[in-house]
Write an enzyme that holds these catalytic residues in place. Sequence first.
Site, PDB file in Angstrom:
ATOM      1  N   ASP A  73       0.981  -1.351   0.108  1.00 20.77           N
ATOM      2  CA  ASP A  73       0.237  -0.161  -0.140  1.00 20.77           C
ATOM      3  C   ASP A  73       0.600   1.187  -0.288  1.00 20.77           C
ATOM      4  OD1 ASP A  73      -2.713  -1.312   0.238  1.00 20.77           O
ATOM      5  OD2 ASP A  73      -2.503  -1.627   2.096  1.00 20.77           O
ATOM      6  N   GLY A 208      -9.655   9.101  -3.596  1.00 23.29           N
ATOM      7  CA  GLY A 208     -10.570   9.424  -4.972  1.00 23.29           C
ATOM      8  C   GLY A 208     -10.902   8.000  -5.359  1.00 23.29           C
ATOM      9  N   MET A 209     -10.798   6.825  -4.028  1.00 23.66           N
ATOM     10  CA  MET A 209     -11.555   5.113  -4.141  1.00 23.66           C
ATOM     11  C   MET A 209     -13.281   6.182  -3.919  1.00 23.66           C
ATOM     12  SD  MET A 209     -10.498   3.143  -5.536  1.00 23.66           S
ATOM     13  CE  MET A 209     -11.692   1.977  -4.896  1.00 23.66           C
TER      14      MET A 209
END
Length: 286
Positions: A73, A208-209
């Site tokens: 990540d 942004g998800m």
Amino acid sequence: MTAMYLNKEFGMPYVSTTPMGAVDMAECIRQIKKSLDILAAPILSSKRVDYESYIDGQTRFVSQAAWFSRSIDCQNFTGKETVVFGDATHAASITKILAREMGIRVSCTGTYCKHDAEWFKEQIKDFCDEMIITDDHAEVGDIIARVEPSAIFGTQMERHIGKRLEIPCGVISAPAHIQNFSLGYRPFLGYEGTNQIADLVYNSFALGMEDHLLEIFCGHDTKEIMTKSLSTDISPIWDPESRQELGKIPRFVRDEVKRNTEKFARRKGILNVTVEVMHAAKEALS
């Protein structure tokens, strides 16, 4: 300044490292140990406490920041650009954490604390591309619009700027909104603070998800696609074909494609964005 005065006049030791981030937290503990060893020398001449085992245990088992920095990540953030702005202490510490502990590029960092300018410059000189000392939030906004970072870490003012430019922002410093003061225990300092900062960094980049989910569930995807900028530069004009092509791109990456295309066009001196320009910008970034 107070600590320096007390040290000079009365010989009182002080610790100058802010205990924020795993690296500086360890350095702060070592400075405390050094001061304690000096003060306790007349009493405990033959006995010294080893703090390294404590530092190692806290770094490995309490703080998850070291693990996070090695995770896929965090590695996905490597090379991404950020802008940091806030009070001198928080801005300097967050800049060092992003660059040194997470491998994230800090394109510009700054503070509104003009009286701490020299200290601030010394702290961040090796960790960012550009530095700014100002209390003019419009100037900061122009820099953000020019750099077009993947995320911002700043005050509530930078959060508003990021909202206009559709760039996520993590609030790290006053002035802040009441929503940034939770009822739970969420420190920035200490080893537990490293976890909170890692969460803030991850969540800021991952915002942004939210737009992606809104698109899936028929959210606010009907608004007109338009260029947003706070800078004084003239933005390139999109022709009908390029706007149509842009509209085919999934919402959660569309704004980034738009910003990257316009940045490419400005660098090349292109005033009109066409489908060919979009393809050329994509190839340049590949």
